[in-house]
Scaffold this motif. Structure first.
Motif, short mmCIF file in Angstrom:
data_model
loop_
_atom_site.label_atom_id
_atom_site.label_comp_id
_atom_site.label_asym_id
_atom_site.label_seq_id
_atom_site.Cartn_x
_atom_site.Cartn_y
_atom_site.Cartn_z
N ASN A 118 20.80 11.07 2.09
CA ASN A 118 21.25 10.40 3.30
C ASN A 118 22.77 10.35 3.40
OD1 ASN A 118 18.65 9.89 4.11
ND2 ASN A 118 18.58 7.86 3.19
N ASN A 119 23.47 10.28 2.27
CA ASN A 119 24.91 10.08 2.28
C ASN A 119 25.73 11.34 2.02
OD1 ASN A 119 24.68 7.27 2.73
ND2 ASN A 119 24.16 7.01 0.59
N LEU A 120 25.22 12.29 1.24
CA LEU A 120 26.00 13.46 0.85
C LEU A 120 25.12 14.71 0.85
CD1 LEU A 120 27.81 11.90 -2.23
CD2 LEU A 120 28.88 12.42 -0.05
N THR A 121 25.72 15.85 1.17
CA THR A 121 25.07 17.14 1.03
C THR A 121 25.91 17.96 0.06
OG1 THR A 121 24.29 17.03 3.32
CG2 THR A 121 24.27 19.20 2.26
N PHE A 122 25.33 18.46 -1.03
CA PHE A 122 26.06 19.15 -2.09
C PHE A 122 26.00 20.66 -1.91
CE2 PHE A 122 25.08 15.07 -3.89
CZ PHE A 122 26.25 14.75 -4.55
N PHE A 123 27.12 21.32 -2.21
CA PHE A 123 27.25 22.78 -2.17
C PHE A 123 27.93 23.22 -3.46
CE2 PHE A 123 27.85 20.98 2.01
CZ PHE A 123 27.07 21.76 2.84
N THR A 124 27.70 24.47 -3.85
CA THR A 124 28.48 25.02 -4.96
C THR A 124 29.57 25.90 -4.38
OG1 THR A 124 26.97 26.89 -5.13
CG2 THR A 124 26.58 25.05 -6.62
N VAL B 202 30.51 14.34 3.39
CA VAL B 202 30.32 12.89 3.56
C VAL B 202 29.49 12.62 4.80
CG1 VAL B 202 31.52 10.70 3.97
CG2 VAL B 202 32.53 12.40 2.44
N SER B 203 28.63 11.64 4.69
CA SER B 203 27.87 11.14 5.84
C SER B 203 27.98 9.63 5.83
CB SER B 203 26.41 11.57 5.73
OG SER B 203 25.67 11.02 6.78
N GLY B 204 28.69 9.07 6.79
CA GLY B 204 28.83 7.62 6.85
C GLY B 204 30.27 7.18 6.91
N GLN B 205 30.46 5.87 6.98
CA GLN B 205 31.78 5.28 7.22
C GLN B 205 32.26 4.36 6.10
OE1 GLN B 205 33.62 5.96 10.06
NE2 GLN B 205 32.05 7.49 10.48
N SER B 206 31.57 4.30 4.98
CA SER B 206 31.91 3.29 3.97
C SER B 206 33.24 3.53 3.26
CB SER B 206 30.79 3.16 2.93
OG SER B 206 30.77 4.28 2.07
N MET B 207 33.82 4.72 3.40
CA MET B 207 35.07 5.04 2.68
C MET B 207 36.21 5.41 3.63
SD MET B 207 34.52 4.47 -0.49
CE MET B 207 35.81 5.33 -1.37
N ILE B 208 36.14 4.97 4.87
CA ILE B 208 37.13 5.40 5.86
C ILE B 208 38.54 4.92 5.53
CG2 ILE B 208 35.50 5.75 7.75
CD1 ILE B 208 36.33 3.02 8.86
N ASP B 209 38.68 3.75 4.92
CA ASP B 209 40.02 3.25 4.60
C ASP B 209 40.65 3.99 3.41
OD1 ASP B 209 39.90 1.51 6.72
OD2 ASP B 209 39.37 -0.24 5.50
N ALA B 210 39.87 4.81 2.72
CA ALA B 210 40.41 5.68 1.66
C ALA B 210 40.66 7.08 2.22
CB ALA B 210 39.43 5.75 0.49
#
Length: 147
Positions: free
Chosen positions: A7-13, A63-71
């Motif tokens: 739900n929050n991240l999609t990983f790639f190599t 990234v998926s979401g807004q929890s780290m926008i201030d960083a």
């Protein structure tokens, strides 16, 4: 190639690349007054060499979401994550917590470990023995789209 999607991240190599990289003008881009064009020195720049220090342990995640926008981590930003780096207080980490991946700032002291969002609308998460918790990697860079 997509490795994992949550739900929050999609990983790639990182993809293998034999290219010489894109053109790079080593003069700095002025955010104030323009500089004379004759100062530009043209060379090739490989983003792989700039952003990836340990190829075998590096992954990308969106990234998926807004929890780290201030960083400065916004929805749809691409994170560069190095799994070989040691977790430490105040580092931004990708963590596996209770079945989901999340990206948060690590807060570590003698009393425990917390995952701190960089948005006041999200709660700080205290890690307990009841949590299924793994620090998966440390964020080293963020790649943004400019619209």
């Amino acid at each position: 190639m997509i490795l994992h999607q949550s739900n929050n991240l999609t990983f790639f190599t990182p993809a293998e690349s034999d290219s010489l990289g894109a053109l790079f003008y080593d003069a700095g881009i002025s955010a104030g007054f323009p500089s004379p064009a004759e100062d530009f020195k043209e060379q090739r720049l490989s983003l792989d060499k700039e952003l990836i220090k340990n190829k075998e342990a590096t992954f990308f995640a969106r990234v998926s979401g807004q929890s780290m926008i201030d960083a400065g981590l916004d929805d749809s930003d691409l994170l560069v994550i190095d799994r070989s780096l040691e977790p430490a207080n105040n580092k931004i980490a990708v963590c596996f917590l209770d079945g989901e991946f999340t990206v948060k700032r690590l807060k570590v002291d003698k009393e425990g470990v917390w995952l701190q969002p960089e948005n006041p609308n999200y709660p700080i998460i205290k890690i307990t023995n009841e949590n299924d918790f793994v620090i998966w990697g440390i964020v080293t860079n963020v790649i943004k789209k400019v619209y």
